[in-house]
Design an enzyme around this catalytic site. Structure first.
Site, PDB file in Angstrom:
ATOM      1  N   TYR A  57      11.258  -3.851  -7.838  1.00 20.12           N
ATOM      2  CA  TYR A  57       9.999  -3.789  -8.559  1.00 20.12           C
ATOM      3  C   TYR A  57       9.011  -2.727  -8.076  1.00 20.12           C
ATOM      4  CZ  TYR A  57       5.441  -5.023 -10.280  1.00 20.12           C
ATOM      5  OH  TYR A  57       4.213  -4.950 -10.850  1.00 20.12           O
ATOM      6  N   CYS A  99       0.828  -1.213   0.000  1.00 19.17           N
ATOM      7  CA  CYS A  99       0.000   0.000   0.000  1.00 19.17           C
ATOM      8  C   CYS A  99       0.857   1.255   0.000  1.00 19.17           C
ATOM      9  CB  CYS A  99      -0.884   0.022   1.243  1.00 19.17           C
ATOM     10  SG  CYS A  99      -1.914  -1.438   1.409  1.00 19.17           S
ATOM     11  N   GLY A 152      -0.974   0.536  -5.095  1.00 23.09           N
ATOM     12  CA  GLY A 152      -2.256  -0.086  -4.807  1.00 23.09           C
ATOM     13  C   GLY A 152      -3.385   0.634  -5.509  1.00 23.09           C
ATOM     14  N   ASN A 192       0.730   0.369   5.820  1.00 21.64           N
ATOM     15  CA  ASN A 192       1.379  -0.329   4.703  1.00 21.64           C
ATOM     16  C   ASN A 192       2.204  -1.465   5.320  1.00 21.64           C
ATOM     17  OD1 ASN A 192       4.230   0.469   2.582  1.00 21.64           O
ATOM     18  ND2 ASN A 192       2.781  -1.201   2.424  1.00 21.64           N
ATOM     19  N   GLY A 193       1.891  -2.692   4.942  1.00 17.68           N
ATOM     20  CA  GLY A 193       2.655  -3.815   5.473  1.00 17.68           C
ATOM     21  C   GLY A 193       1.761  -4.975   5.840  1.00 17.68           C
TER      22      GLY A 193
END
Ligand code: SF4
Length: 476
Positions: free
Chosen positions: A252, A7, A33, A109-110
């Site tokens: 990436y 995210c 996201g 985020n995670g």
């Protein structure tokens, strides 16, 4: 691409245009996201929240008055890919709660690997959960009376969490930004020319609003943004834990114009390409990337090998990142529409195809077939990371171990599956040699299976939903 995203977070304190800037910040983090987007803002006394399914542009579409209604000088925002909990409105963020200490909105985020245990524990004591994400568990921890009574309730709560997390907490009078002690996901601090402080997952979001980079949030640190500026405290002793930055962010996820973990993403990927050309040289006519994530590495490969670089495949930017579509059928259709070979570049040529990684292998196979159908005479596949053999428990939604193409296949079997003349993966040593920090500062679990944070209590993506699936079936 058949891996998935985590995210994106953005927050800004004390700017009359805070909500609009959060919108632009989220826009620039859209690659992290696309399932849902949301903004929570504060006027100093109360918090307003709006979150919905879809891209930032769709959620806050032109002509709607959502941004105007949210307009306040303090805001946090979130773009989501579902690494825990399915793709539903109820799971979109920022996650808003009202508890004994007032209002709070949380953006995460995670992935918490002890979310299942915490969920069971709190449910047993009577907590009622309204979403299926691990983020809500943090709200319950925050509201627990014994935690509220601590001198630093937030620091105390963060010590209960295991896994990867960058978190933004919006309280009516402040933003608190926290990063897990391993610094797995990136989180940085910036400042606008007018002096307002900003936090964001990547520096590209700072660039989007003309804020300058100040520094990263340190692993184990809580940074407070309030009317006094920024202040910092640590919830673990600084330096007691070695960082385990996610190398996949560099390979990436992160945007090429971002600087994360102290290094620009594009430059890092070019280094990977150069190293790949040294490790796996080949005679060929042209180097072509799988756009966009393979482009920087392909440039590096071409530089090192002396083989000309060209765009042999074009990516439609009017369709989102393929792997973000939550089901396989949609992903396959997406790929066909999204990535199209340029016959004039590849026809009759020996081509080197450079991509960042191969996960399941099915989408890569489709791209190789497209090159072959466009007339490529020889196809030499080069991959800028080692074979992915293990799942990620820290917020990247790789498939199960069994679905990973490199899990139980030899290099030759993968080459045969892809139907390419030669196949070369980056070595782990090669990958680590390209990174700016010492090797033990990075997570390499998806390549070697050694998890820096033990995962024996890990939750699978849908683990929380075993308890709640029926309850939320009609939630949307
Ligand atoms: S396991 Fe792989 S994808 Fe997950 S955090 Fe570690 S390096 Fe990143």
């Amino acid at each position: 691409m058949d891996k998935k995203e985590n995210c994106g977070l953005f927050g800004i304190f004390g700017d009359p245009e805070a909500v609009r800037k959060t919108y632009f910040g989220l826009y620039s983090l859209q690659h992290r996201g696309q399932e849902s987007a949301g903004i929570a803002s504060s006027n100093g006394e109360t918090i307003a929240v709006y979150a919905a399914m879809g891209t930032v542009q769709r959620v806050f579409r032109v002509g709607s008055d959502v941004l105007e209604k949210l307009a306040n000088p303090v805001a946090i925002g979130h773009v989501r890919y579902s690494t825990t909990g399915s793709s539903k409105l109820v799971n979109s963020q920022p996650f808003f709660v009202e508890y004994s200490r007032g209002q709070c909105a949380i953006a995460h985020n995670g992935n918490l690997i002890n979310a299942g245990l915490l969920h069971d524990e709190y449910e047993a004591y009577g907590s009622i959960f309204k979403s299926t994400t691990d983020t809500e568990i943090i709200a319950h921890l925050l509201a627990k009376p014994t935690h509220v009574a601590k001198p630093d309730p937030l620091g105390h709560v963060l010590n209960h969490l295991q896994g990867a997390y960058c978190l933004l907490f919006l309280f009516p009078d402040r933003i608190e930004a926290a990063r897990d002690p391993y610094g797995i996901r990136p989180l940085c601090i910036g400042q606008t020319s007018a002096g307002a402080y900003v936090v964001a997952s990547e520096t590209c979001a700072l660039d989007a609003i003309d804020a300058k980079f100040v520094r990263e949030v340190e692993p184990g640190e809580i940074v407070t943004l309030d009317k006094r500026g920024i202040s910092s405290r640590f919830f673990v002793q600084p330096g007691t834990i070695k960082p385990a930055h996610c190398l996949f962010e560099h390979i990436y996820f992160a945007k090429q114009n971002s600087t994360i973990f102290g290094e620009n993403v594009h430059e890092f990927r070019k280094k990977l390409g150069r190293r790949l050309a040294i490790e796996h040289p080949v005679e060929a006519d042209v180097v072509v990337p799988i756009p966009d994530s393979g482009t920087s590495a392909a440039i590096g490969f071409a530089e090192q090998s002396g083989i000309p670089f060209d765009m042999g495949m074009i990516r439609s930017h009017y369709i989102g990142r393929t792997f973000i579509s939550p089901d396989q059928k949609m992903r396959e259709v997406d790929v066909k529409i999204k990535l199209a070979p340029i016959r004039e570049v590849v026809n009759g040529k020996r081509i080197v195809v450079v991509d960042d990684s191969i996960v399941r292998g099915t989408t890569t196979k489709g791209k190789i077939k497209a090159f072959r159908d466009a007339g490529a005479k020889e196809i030499h596949m080069r991959v800028s990371c080692p074979p992915i053999r293990f799942p990620c428990f820290y917020g990247v939604d790789f498939p199960t171990k069994e679905e990973l193409i490199a899990n139980n296949r030899t290099l030759e079997q993968i080459r045969d599956f892809l139907s390419v003349e030669t196949l070369g993966y980056m070595s782990l040593d090669g990958l680590l040699s390209c990174a700016a920090l010492p090797p033990d500062h990075y997570c390499t679990a998806c390549w070697i299976g050694k998890y820096r944070i033990p995962v024996d209590t890990a939750v699978a993506k849908f683990a929380l939903e075993h308890y709640q699936l029926r309850m939320f079936e009609n939630a949307q």
